[in-house]
Design a protein around this motif. Sequence first.
Motif, short mmCIF file in Angstrom:
data_model
loop_
_atom_site.label_atom_id
_atom_site.label_comp_id
_atom_site.label_asym_id
_atom_site.label_seq_id
_atom_site.Cartn_x
_atom_site.Cartn_y
_atom_site.Cartn_z
N ASP A 195 0.85 -1.18 0.00
CA ASP A 195 0.00 0.00 0.00
C ASP A 195 0.90 1.24 0.00
O ASP A 195 1.24 1.77 1.04
N LYS A 196 1.30 1.67 -1.17
CA LYS A 196 2.26 2.79 -1.30
C LYS A 196 1.68 4.12 -0.83
O LYS A 196 2.41 5.07 -0.62
N ASP A 197 0.36 4.18 -0.65
CA ASP A 197 -0.29 5.41 -0.24
C ASP A 197 -0.85 5.30 1.18
O ASP A 197 -1.78 6.02 1.55
N LYS A 198 -0.30 4.39 2.00
CA LYS A 198 -0.89 4.11 3.30
C LYS A 198 -0.86 5.31 4.25
O LYS A 198 -1.77 5.49 5.04
N ILE A 199 0.14 6.17 4.14
CA ILE A 199 0.23 7.30 5.05
C ILE A 199 -0.91 8.29 4.81
O ILE A 199 -1.58 8.72 5.75
N SER A 200 -1.17 8.62 3.56
CA SER A 200 -2.28 9.54 3.29
C SER A 200 -3.63 8.87 3.54
O SER A 200 -4.56 9.51 4.02
N LYS A 201 -3.75 7.57 3.26
CA LYS A 201 -4.99 6.85 3.57
C LYS A 201 -5.26 6.82 5.07
O LYS A 201 -6.41 6.77 5.50
N ALA A 202 -4.20 6.88 5.87
CA ALA A 202 -4.35 6.91 7.32
C ALA A 202 -4.77 8.28 7.82
O ALA A 202 -5.15 8.44 8.97
N GLY A 203 -4.71 9.27 6.94
CA GLY A 203 -5.06 10.63 7.34
C GLY A 203 -3.90 11.40 7.92
O GLY A 203 -4.10 12.39 8.63
N LEU A 204 -2.68 10.97 7.63
CA LEU A 204 -1.49 11.66 8.12
C LEU A 204 -0.86 12.48 7.01
O LEU A 204 -0.85 12.07 5.85
N THR A 205 -0.31 13.62 7.39
CA THR A 205 0.32 14.52 6.43
C THR A 205 1.80 14.64 6.76
O THR A 205 2.15 15.25 7.78
N PRO A 206 2.65 14.05 5.95
CA PRO A 206 4.08 14.16 6.26
C PRO A 206 4.62 15.55 5.95
O PRO A 206 4.21 16.20 4.99
N SER A 207 5.48 16.01 6.81
CA SER A 207 6.31 17.18 6.53
C SER A 207 7.72 16.73 6.89
O SER A 207 7.92 15.60 7.35
N PHE A 208 8.69 17.58 6.67
CA PHE A 208 10.06 17.12 6.82
C PHE A 208 10.89 18.10 7.64
O PHE A 208 10.73 19.32 7.52
N THR A 209 11.75 17.55 8.49
CA THR A 209 12.59 18.36 9.36
C THR A 209 13.67 19.06 8.54
O THR A 209 13.81 18.83 7.34
N GLU A 210 14.43 19.90 9.23
CA GLU A 210 15.52 20.61 8.55
C GLU A 210 16.55 19.67 7.94
O GLU A 210 17.25 20.04 7.01
N LEU A 211 16.65 18.45 8.43
CA LEU A 211 17.55 17.45 7.84
C LEU A 211 16.85 16.58 6.81
O LEU A 211 17.43 15.63 6.29
N GLY A 212 15.56 16.87 6.55
CA GLY A 212 14.82 16.13 5.53
C GLY A 212 14.15 14.86 6.01
O GLY A 212 13.73 14.04 5.20
N ASN A 213 14.02 14.70 7.31
CA ASN A 213 13.42 13.48 7.87
C ASN A 213 11.93 13.66 8.13
O ASN A 213 11.49 14.74 8.49
N PRO A 214 11.14 12.59 7.96
CA PRO A 214 9.68 12.72 8.05
C PRO A 214 9.15 12.90 9.46
O PRO A 214 9.64 12.29 10.41
N ILE A 215 8.17 13.76 9.56
CA ILE A 215 7.39 13.95 10.77
C ILE A 215 5.96 14.22 10.30
O ILE A 215 5.75 14.59 9.15
N PHE A 216 4.98 14.01 11.15
CA PHE A 216 3.60 14.20 10.73
C PHE A 216 3.02 15.49 11.30
O PHE A 216 3.19 15.79 12.48
N GLU A 217 2.34 16.25 10.45
CA GLU A 217 1.75 17.52 10.88
C GLU A 217 0.71 17.31 11.98
O GLU A 217 0.48 18.19 12.79
#
Length: 146
Positions: free
Chosen positions: A74-96
């Motif tokens: 499920d390549k789209d599982k994060i958005s299907k879960a209702g989570l919105t990724p954003s990225f830290t200053e080093l480019g690592n994922p965190i959720f809004e």
Amino acid sequence: MSLAVGKEGDMNAMTISWGTLGELWGHPVVTVYVSSSRYTHSFMERNEYFTVTGVPEEKCSALQYIGSHSGRDDKDKISKAGLTPSFTELGNPIFEEANLSPSNVASSINRRSTLPSSHRRSSRYTRRGLGIHTMYIGEIVNTWIK
């Protein structure tokens, strides 16, 4: 809590329930355990950093979703879960949607298998097809609280 690892366009996340927050050799650390059978494990092995985030109670269903669906299928599982990724200053994922990230950016400073061979044969692992868990210890270098 969730564990997220990777970069924009190539990331995965999973729910974690095994882990600790603490101090090791005078440094604040987070410890997480990831089964070698999990898709996230390959991301942990090829990325230097990972993030751990907590979400408010009304978003717990998102954690249930990412914990029960594999990013392999499920390549789209994060958005299907209702989570919105954003990225830290080093480019690592965190959720809004997160309200706490005690290890916004954590560098893996130690890796090792966590179970002796006698435990690997236990029914908990053989009947569920779980791989051996790897323990990742990351130094907490940033904390974000919403």
